[in-house]
Scaffold this active site. Structure first.
Site, PDB file in Angstrom:
ATOM      1  CB  CYS A 144      -0.962  -0.188   1.217  1.00  0.00           C
ATOM      2  SG  CYS A 144       0.060  -0.115   2.868  1.00  0.00           S
TER       3      CYS A 144
ATOM      4  N   GLY B 130      -4.973  -5.636   9.249  1.00  0.00           N
ATOM      5  CA  GLY B 130      -5.377  -6.928   9.517  1.00  0.00           C
ATOM      6  C   GLY B 130      -4.118  -7.685  10.100  1.00  0.00           C
TER       7      GLY B 130
END
Length: 315
Positions: free
Chosen positions: A135, A168
């Site tokens: 990301c 996560g």
């Protein structure tokens, strides 16, 4: 979902946050792709349950289960949103069964070439496996490349700050791989002589949006040209990540030869320091708007696969 021959069928491995968001994106906006299967390893996964409700074939038996699904013979693309270690095994298993399958790797495994759509997708349209970096890489490499096309970048350092809530178990398990893969891609794709990546998990409540800071040390260059290049690149990213934006104006600092900076591993540096500040707001298709770090990965992966699928459909 389309049932004609104008779309390529895709499977998603990993039924967590990223996999589920990617499924929703393909269903909402897929032009040359349709989602055919969702693969997980937890029979109680919310992502698998959601996929089943939406009429998508599912399996909780990993890639072995995918290979046993009737639809497997029709699948051209596989998105892997598991972990770096798992992707190596998944790619080997599926490629033995279908050598021509296209793998879009959303883990830091990097078996295939790094791919940042606005920078180098054209060079990898025929690649059997492409890696979406991270990301932080998807958010910052375009900015490094924007400066690199104006001036030689000797050093690029990025700090990606994301909400703890958006990280996560997969993200947390891959922190080391994140920094290593992003650093390498800053050099290989962004064009920096040396790259360094730092990730910060911010526990603030309410959760903050993804913020990325890009520090660049380059040779002296026309500041107006750099600003124009950065703005143009940001607009190109916004074409597939609408929530991507420059948080403030590009900042510049001259580093005179008489007072150089010392960069560990590089030595003394003088020239131009450029600081770029980026914010990424998620589209909130499935994930909350603050999870821009996950949204930019799924958006970049979809943009990549769509271009590849278009080249196959139109061949």
């Amino acid at each position: 979902m389309a049932t004609d021959n104008t779309r390529c069928k895709a499977a998603i491995i990993g039924s967590g946050n990223i996999g589920t968001d990617l499924m929703i994106k393909i269903m909402r906006s897929g032009k040359h792709l349709e989602i055919a299967a969702m693969v997980g390893i937890d029979p109680a996964s919310d992502g698998l349950a959601r996929a089943a409700r939406l009429g998508v074939a599912t399996t909780h038996e990993g890639v072995e289960g995918l290979a046993r699904l009737p639809v497997f013979d029709e699948i051209d693309f596989v998105f892997d949103a598991t972990s770096a270690g798992a992707h190596v095994k998944n790619d080997a298993f599926l490629r033995a069964l279908k050598p021509g399958i296209r793998m879009i790797d959303l883990t830091p495994a990097a078996i295939g070439p790094y791919c940042v759509p606005v920078v180098n997708l054209d060079a990898h349209l025929d690649a059997p496996n492409v890696n979406m970096v991270t990301c932080g890489g998807q958010a910052t490499i375009p900015m490094v490349a924007a400066v690199s096309r104006v001036a030689k970048v000797h050093y690029a350092e990025i700090v990606a700050s994301i909400s703890s809530k958006s990280a996560g178990p997969g993200t947390r398990a891959n922190i080391d791989e994140f920094t290593e893969t992003t650093s390498k891609a800053l050099e290989a794709v962004g064009g920096a002589g040396k790259g360094k990546a730092i990730i910060v998990l911010n526990p603030a409540e309410p959760p903050l949006m993804m913020r990325d800071t890009v520090y660049l040390l380059s040779e002296a260059a026309d500041r107006a040209l750099i600003e124009a290049s950065v703005s143009e690149m940001a607009a190109a990213v916004q074409a597939y990540v609408p929530g991507y934006r420059l948080k403030q104006s590009v900042q510049f600092d001259d580093i005179p030869a008489a007072a150089p900076l010392h960069i560990p591993g590089l030595g003394r540096f003088s020239g131009l320091k450029t600081s770029i500040f980026v914010e990424v707001e998620g589209a909130a298709h499935y994930l909350p708007a603050y999870a821009g770090n996950l949204d930019i990965m799924t958006s970049a992966a979809l943009a990549t696969a769509e271009r590849m699928a278009a080249s196959l459909v139109n061949a």
